[in-house]
Design a protein around this motif. Structure first.
Motif, PDB file in Angstrom:
ATOM      1  N   VAL A  93      -3.407  19.680  -3.117  1.00  0.00           N
ATOM      2  CA  VAL A  93      -2.865  20.559  -2.093  1.00  0.00           C
ATOM      3  C   VAL A  93      -2.225  21.801  -2.708  1.00  0.00           C
ATOM      4  N   PHE A 102     -16.636   9.625  -9.833  1.00  0.00           N
ATOM      5  CA  PHE A 102     -16.617   8.367  -9.093  1.00  0.00           C
ATOM      6  C   PHE A 102     -17.730   7.438  -9.533  1.00  0.00           C
ATOM      7  N   TRP A 156       1.208   9.556  10.916  1.00  0.00           N
ATOM      8  CA  TRP A 156       2.497   9.971  10.369  1.00  0.00           C
ATOM      9  C   TRP A 156       2.890  11.379  10.795  1.00  0.00           C
ATOM     10  N   LEU A 163      -8.019   8.649   3.632  1.00  0.00           N
ATOM     11  CA  LEU A 163      -7.423   9.203   4.841  1.00  0.00           C
ATOM     12  C   LEU A 163      -6.282  10.143   4.508  1.00  0.00           C
ATOM     13  N   MET A 164      -5.507   9.807   3.481  1.00  0.00           N
ATOM     14  CA  MET A 164      -4.288  10.556   3.201  1.00  0.00           C
ATOM     15  C   MET A 164      -4.596  11.960   2.715  1.00  0.00           C
ATOM     16  N   ILE A 165      -5.526  12.075   1.777  1.00  0.00           N
ATOM     17  CA  ILE A 165      -5.708  13.367   1.116  1.00  0.00           C
ATOM     18  C   ILE A 165      -6.277  14.435   2.042  1.00  0.00           C
ATOM     19  N   MET A 199      -2.482   3.738  -4.980  1.00  0.00           N
ATOM     20  CA  MET A 199      -1.831   4.587  -3.976  1.00  0.00           C
ATOM     21  C   MET A 199      -0.774   5.477  -4.617  1.00  0.00           C
ATOM     22  N   ILE A 230      -9.466  -1.474   1.206  1.00  0.00           N
ATOM     23  CA  ILE A 230      -8.360  -1.028   2.053  1.00  0.00           C
ATOM     24  C   ILE A 230      -7.580   0.073   1.353  1.00  0.00           C
ATOM     25  N   ALA A 231      -7.307  -0.111   0.069  1.00  0.00           N
ATOM     26  CA  ALA A 231      -6.569   0.923  -0.669  1.00  0.00           C
ATOM     27  C   ALA A 231      -7.381   2.211  -0.730  1.00  0.00           C
ATOM     28  N   THR A 248      -9.643  -6.066  -0.459  1.00  0.00           N
ATOM     29  CA  THR A 248      -8.349  -5.556  -0.900  1.00  0.00           C
ATOM     30  C   THR A 248      -8.495  -4.149  -1.461  1.00  0.00           C
ATOM     31  N   ILE A 249      -9.492  -3.958  -2.335  1.00  0.00           N
ATOM     32  CA  ILE A 249      -9.674  -2.641  -2.939  1.00  0.00           C
ATOM     33  C   ILE A 249     -10.125  -1.633  -1.893  1.00  0.00           C
ATOM     34  N   VAL A 262     -11.454  -9.947  -2.516  1.00  0.00           N
ATOM     35  CA  VAL A 262     -10.975  -8.979  -3.498  1.00  0.00           C
ATOM     36  C   VAL A 262     -11.522  -7.602  -3.156  1.00  0.00           C
ATOM     37  N   LEU A 270       0.812  -1.215   0.000  1.00  0.00           N
ATOM     38  CA  LEU A 270       0.000   0.000   0.000  1.00  0.00           C
ATOM     39  C   LEU A 270       0.843   1.261   0.000  1.00  0.00           C
ATOM     40  N   TYR A 271       1.930   1.285   0.748  1.00  0.00           N
ATOM     41  CA  TYR A 271       2.601   2.569   0.970  1.00  0.00           C
ATOM     42  C   TYR A 271       3.902   2.781   0.241  1.00  0.00           C
ATOM     43  N   PHE A 300      -6.088 -12.507  -8.481  1.00  0.00           N
ATOM     44  CA  PHE A 300      -6.003 -11.927  -7.151  1.00  0.00           C
ATOM     45  C   PHE A 300      -4.772 -11.046  -7.035  1.00  0.00           C
ATOM     46  N   GLY A 360      -7.267   3.999   2.527  1.00  0.00           N
ATOM     47  CA  GLY A 360      -5.966   4.642   2.684  1.00  0.00           C
ATOM     48  C   GLY A 360      -5.903   5.973   1.963  1.00  0.00           C
ATOM     49  N   ILE A 361      -6.455   5.997   0.738  1.00  0.00           N
ATOM     50  CA  ILE A 361      -6.439   7.234  -0.030  1.00  0.00           C
ATOM     51  C   ILE A 361      -7.347   8.271   0.622  1.00  0.00           C
ATOM     52  N   SER A 363      -2.874  13.900  -4.680  1.00  0.00           N
ATOM     53  CA  SER A 363      -2.920  14.714  -3.465  1.00  0.00           C
ATOM     54  C   SER A 363      -1.961  15.883  -3.585  1.00  0.00           C
ATOM     55  N   TYR A 369      -6.068  14.830   5.294  1.00  0.00           N
ATOM     56  CA  TYR A 369      -5.103  15.270   6.292  1.00  0.00           C
ATOM     57  C   TYR A 369      -4.110  16.257   5.695  1.00  0.00           C
ATOM     58  N   ILE A 370      -3.589  15.940   4.500  1.00  0.00           N
ATOM     59  CA  ILE A 370      -2.598  16.831   3.901  1.00  0.00           C
ATOM     60  C   ILE A 370      -3.251  18.154   3.527  1.00  0.00           C
ATOM     61  N   VAL A 371      -4.481  18.074   3.011  1.00  0.00           N
ATOM     62  CA  VAL A 371      -5.188  19.298   2.645  1.00  0.00           C
ATOM     63  C   VAL A 371      -5.360  20.185   3.866  1.00  0.00           C
ATOM     64  N   TRP A 372      -5.749  19.607   4.992  1.00  0.00           N
ATOM     65  CA  TRP A 372      -5.998  20.436   6.171  1.00  0.00           C
ATOM     66  C   TRP A 372      -4.737  21.064   6.724  1.00  0.00           C
TER      67      TRP A 372
END
Lengths: 610, 142, 210
Positions: free
Chosen positions: C45, B92, A336, B125-127, C34, B118-119, B115-116, B112, A237-238, C23, B122-123, C41, B129-132
């Motif tokens: 930003v 979307f 992070w 959550l990431m965007i 990602m 989770i990715a 799996t998607i 499956v 993922l990272y 898979f 993750g995205i 991102s 936080y950085i924006v703020w």
């Protein structure tokens, strides 16, 4: 429903190129990664010795009566590298040493050791498969690490030397202040290493989900495999995030883009002001924090298993440990910012990160307490792997507790970029992982090579390494709390640090001791490989599937894939008569179930414990 | 703009909630494999039914959504927030159609889908936080 | 359950079964997403923090040309899914034709992308009639534009090569009905490339263009 898969038994290749060099066999690839990792551990360790040498005798080292004693020339290598200064390290090289020590250890030594070597070797064996899901991809993953390593080593020899901006490579330092090829080669090398890890990670995940033996439910997996599984998930993922970040750095360096730097046109009217330095820090640490969990998760899994095996007791709280590892993975994605408290980041956002950081310490504590629970009332066998696992409990406890101080925004104002942080992450990342990795080598060496390592020598190595490593990093925390900054080539320039200089020297002495103690390990490895006493199939009397095979196993591992009826923690079950353990491949205590297929819940997604 | 922590936490929850709701809706389409196991196949296999009409229908929907996307900026020129949100929803939606039907995600096992997801989480959550942090340093500009 | 399947075995699995290859491709696509997220991102930003995103002397992203490009990529996605459908029904020649159509779609996409980039890099007429080359160093607008579309273009290139290899193998007769999962895996990658482009097109081209 997921179906399971297994490979055919193939004839192994006879040509040594295909058998040992471009091998498809996961065991050989694992050993290749082991050799690779041990080589880079030596390189990273040597760089650490150079750092400690400089800190023990810095350029402004005061002597008696106000004189300056100054640095000492570095032995042997000093005169070869810097003849003009009489063998004394220039401050530029100190920056190189700090950067390359960090990057090489993180990306080229400990990840290849734990996830690369042991992941490759153990995953198919412990889940009951004949090889990884994609043996060709596996081979590619190792042979992609090789050019990555070459690029890192080559970066030392280009004009301007290797990268100097720390393993974190923060933006203006690594773009504007680092002209020359060294930093770019560093970036490319780590991007390649990331590609190799992603290839390996996808392979591991597919193998663990789809290639398990019949009856091997996810909740019957050894904790080692769970650790490796979560490592692979975080890797996959990272790593792309940091690869993209490094690509942006490369663009900033060579195409003069303005991701992180202000463009030349910023002053002109009508143009946007340019990039943001903090953007790099965010992108890097989005990866950087999961990375530290990537580094330690395999060690957690292995230590959890080894403690159980050598306490002859089931792992305490198996389900809770798995859940804790999963929670850590999830929470590690939102903490992070605790690396950026003093960067100028929004302090309100920092408060969010701080709270999440305290939350992520809870699963680690659960893990730790489960280790203690495993030991409680166990019949402990003090073998070398067990001694190393016990050391890991100790150093991880120290490291983990000190993480709490760093997680508080207020305290971190003082502690950031001090040796306290260095001590913290070395205790958790270096000491725990290194000691755990050494224990793993001692434990699985018989299975890999068919011979035993020397136990007494191993115990001496253990004692020397544990004590010296503890002194080194505890000393770092002491000077750090006092106010000693990190990444400073000449701390003696600062008057207020003079009381700490003797501590620095002591820490360096302990570090040299730690470094040279590894000679015992090297000697043990070499002697064991050539002349160690033959190990049987199961010298440690353990229950995971690899111990049912010969040492080393046949190329195709299992003649017939075993059916698994219970987890790997059947130790000292009172219903076992003749011995104190029951292998995972053996039939259950009450005999085989009557109808082996009907109703047997050996599905991938279901939990089931005997 | 100096966002306070409670408002940031609230926005974070709203964002995660919206993302979670989207995932949950997609989740409903995912086949969980609760049917009886496929019969043993040795020489003949389960018959494959072509879905030509479905694929052409999805293609039509994608074209229609693209046309709407091209028209939206003209309609909402003065309401930037509405503009962005409607464009993202359309984007979307199109991505979801491609994923669910062309990539057959709706017929896949839940592993499956996990799996998607989770990715995606993750995205998501990431965007924000950085924006703020640095997205609002100079205030939100148009 | 209870079927121990070796994915090299002759036994034919029902179409759409989750093979290890499929898979693994899904896991890889999650990973790749990602990577794109990092670039996106950065774009979001930097754009939010800029008082003026597109400088007066630089052109806006060309919506019409890229809109046509997006349509071509979506068409190639549809031809790809028909290629998969053909091989599931055993129609190898039809599959080859659909794969060729997808390949052509991909190459046309790259071609139009190349034309667009070269116009931007050499300078385009803007609304005010100025002619200014939009090189990557002219600010975060250009940097993120080239990074995002370039990273995507790399993926399209890899996809085109992948489709070409599979098309050649199909023409040589190496792909039969039992190998439908290989086409499905190729389809997953190509649809992912399309999906990412849909999002990139909206974010980079449509939002500024008003």
């Amino acid at each position: 429903m997921l179906r399971r898969y297994e490979h055919h038994i193939h004839e192994p290749p006879t040509n040594p190129i295909w058998k040992y060099v471009f091998s498809y066999d996961h065991k050989i690839i694992g050993i290749q990664f082991l050799i690779y990792a041990l080589f880079f551990l030596a390189v990273g360790g040597l760089l650490a010795m150079m750092i400690r040498w400089q800190l023990a005798w810095p350029a402004s080292l005061p002597g008696p009566d106000g004189t300056i004693l100054g640095s000492k020339p570095f032995p042997i290598l000093g005169m070869m590298l810097w003849p003009n200064s009489g063998g004394i390290m220039p401050p530029d090289f100190y920056n190189i040493a700090v950067t390359m020590h960090g990057s090489i250890m993180v990306f080229f030594a400990i990840s290849p050791l734990l996830a690369g070597a042991f992941g490759n070797f153990l995953i198919p064996l412990q889940i009951g498969a004949r090889d990884m899901a994609f043996p060709f991809l596996n081979m590619l993953s190792f042979w992609t690490m090789v050019p990555a390593g070459i690029l890192m080593i080559a970066s030392f020899f280009v004009e301007g030397g290797a990268a100097q901006s720390g393993w974190t490579a923060y933006a203006p330092l690594s773009t504007v202040a680092a002209p020359g090829l060294g930093q770019s080669l560093w970036l490319l090398g780590i991007i390649l290493a990331g590609v190799a890890s992603i290839m390996g990670g996808t392979n591991y995940i597919t193998t663990i989900i789809l290639y398990r033996a019949p009856g091997m439910t996810m909740m019957r997996l050894p904790l080692t495999i769970w650790g490796l599984f979560f490592t692979a998930v975080l890797n996959v993922l990272y790593l792309p995030v940091v690869a993209s970040g490094f690509m942006m750095l490369l663009l900033d360096r060579h195409l003069m883009t303005t991701f992180f730097t202000t463009g030349v046109y910023a002053a002109a009217e009508g143009f946007a002001p340019g990039g943001q330095v903090l953007l790099y820090q965010h992108i890097f640490w989005v990866f950087g924090h999961p990375e530290v969990y990537i580094v330690i998760l395999p060690a957690w899994g292995m230590v959890s298993d080894l403690l159980s095996f050598f306490a002859r007791k089931p792992a305490f709280g198996y389900r809770e440990t798995v859940l804790a590892m999963g929670m850590i993975c999830v929470l590690s994605t939102v903490v992070w910012g605790h690396h950026m408290f003093v960067s100028g980041m929004n302090p309100y956002l920092g408060r969010v990160f701080s709270m999440a950081t305290f939350m992520v310490s809870i699963p680690s504590a659960i893990l730790f307490l489960n280790w203690l629970g495993t030991l409680y009332k166990g019949s402990i066998r003090f073998t070398t792997p067990m001694l190393f696992s016990l050391s890991v409990i100790f150093v991880f406890g120290l490291g983990g507790l000190t993480g709490l101080f760093n997680g508080s925004q207020g305290l971190d104002l003082y502690l950031h970029d001090s040796y306290f942080v260095v001590g913290h992450f070395h205790f958790t990342m270096a000491a725990s992982v290194f000691l755990g990795g050494l224990g793993a080598v001692y434990f699985w060496f018989p299975k890999m090579f068919g011979r035993m390592m020397n136990e007494p020598l191993g115990k001496v190595h253990w004692l020397l390494t544990t004590i010296s490593v503890t002194i080194v990093f505890a000393g770092m925390m002491y000077v750090g709390a006092y106010g000693h900054m990190r990444r400073v080539a000449d701390p003696a320039v600062y008057q207020f640090l003079h009381p700490m200089l003797k501590v620095n020297t002591m820490v360096s002495m302990a570090a040299f001791c730690a470094f040279f103690s590894q000679a015992l390990f090297a000697a043990n490895l070499i002697h064991g490989f050539f002349a160690g006493p033959p190990a049987g199939d199961n010298p440690w009397e353990c229950t995971t599937l690899e111990w049912s095979l010969s040492s080393p196993p046949k190329p195709h591992n299992f003649d017939e894939i075993p059916t698994v009826h219970h987890g790997p923690f059947e130790y000292n079950n009172p219903e076992i008569d003749d011995k104190d353990w029951l292998g995972q491949w053996e039939p259950p205590i009450g005999g085989l179930p009557e109808a082996p297929e009907a109703g047997a819940s050996d599905d991938a997604g279901e939990e089931g414990e005997e | 703009m100096n966002p306070s922590m409670p408002s940031m936490a609230l926005l974070d929850l709203i964002f995660l909630g919206v993302g979670g709701a989207l995932l949950a809706m997609m989740h409903l389409l995912v086949d969980h494999g609760d049917h009886a196991p496929e019969p043993e196949v040795e020489e003949e296999e389960a018959e494959y039914h072509p879905h030509t009409a479905l694929y052409l229908g999805i293609f039509g929907a994608l074209c229609a959504l693209t046309v709407v996307e091209l028209l939206v900026p003209q309609m909402f020129a003065s309401f930037f927030g509405v503009l962005v949100i409607s464009l993202m929803v359309l984007a979307f939606a199109k991505a979801g159609l491609v994923g669910m039907f062309f990539m057959h995600l709706k017929d896949e096992e839940w592993q499956v889908y996990l799996t998607i997801s989770i990715a995606v989480v993750g995205i998501l959550l990431m965007i924000p936080y950085i924006v703020w942090d640095i997205g609002v340093i100079y205030g939100v500009y148009v | 359950m209870g079927h121990d399947k070796d994915h090299h075995e002759d036994e034919i699995l029902p179409h759409g079964t989750l093979t290890p290859g499929k898979f693994c491709m899904w896991v890889f696509l999650g990973s790749d997403a990602m990577g794109f997220a990092a670039f996106i991102s950065a774009y979001i930003v930097l754009r939010m923090a800029s008082p003026q995103w597109i400088p007066d002397t630089l052109p806006e992203p060309p919506v019409v040309l890229t809109g046509i490009n997006t349509f071509i990529l979506i068409c190639s996605s549809v031809t790809m899914v028909f290629a998969y459908q053909s091989i599931c029904q055993g129609k190898v020649r039809a599959m080859n034709n659909w794969l060729l159509a997808t390949l052509i779609g991909g190459i046309v996409f790259l071609g139009i992308q190349y034309v667009e980039w070269s116009h931007l890099l050499h300078g385009m007429e803007t609304a005010e009639g100025q002619w200014y080359p939009m090189t990557p160093d002219t600010g975060p607008y250009a940097a993120t534009f080239y990074a995002c579309t370039g990273y995507h273009g790399l993926h399209v290139t890899v996809g085109v090569i992948y489709i070409f290899v599979m098309w050649v193998r199909g023409m040589l007769g190496h792909i039969q009905e039992k190998d439908s999962s290989e086409i499905e895996i190729l389809g997953l990658y190509w649809h992912f490339v399309d999906l990412v482009w849909i999002i990139l097109f909206t974010i980079i081209y449509l939002i500024p263009a008003f």
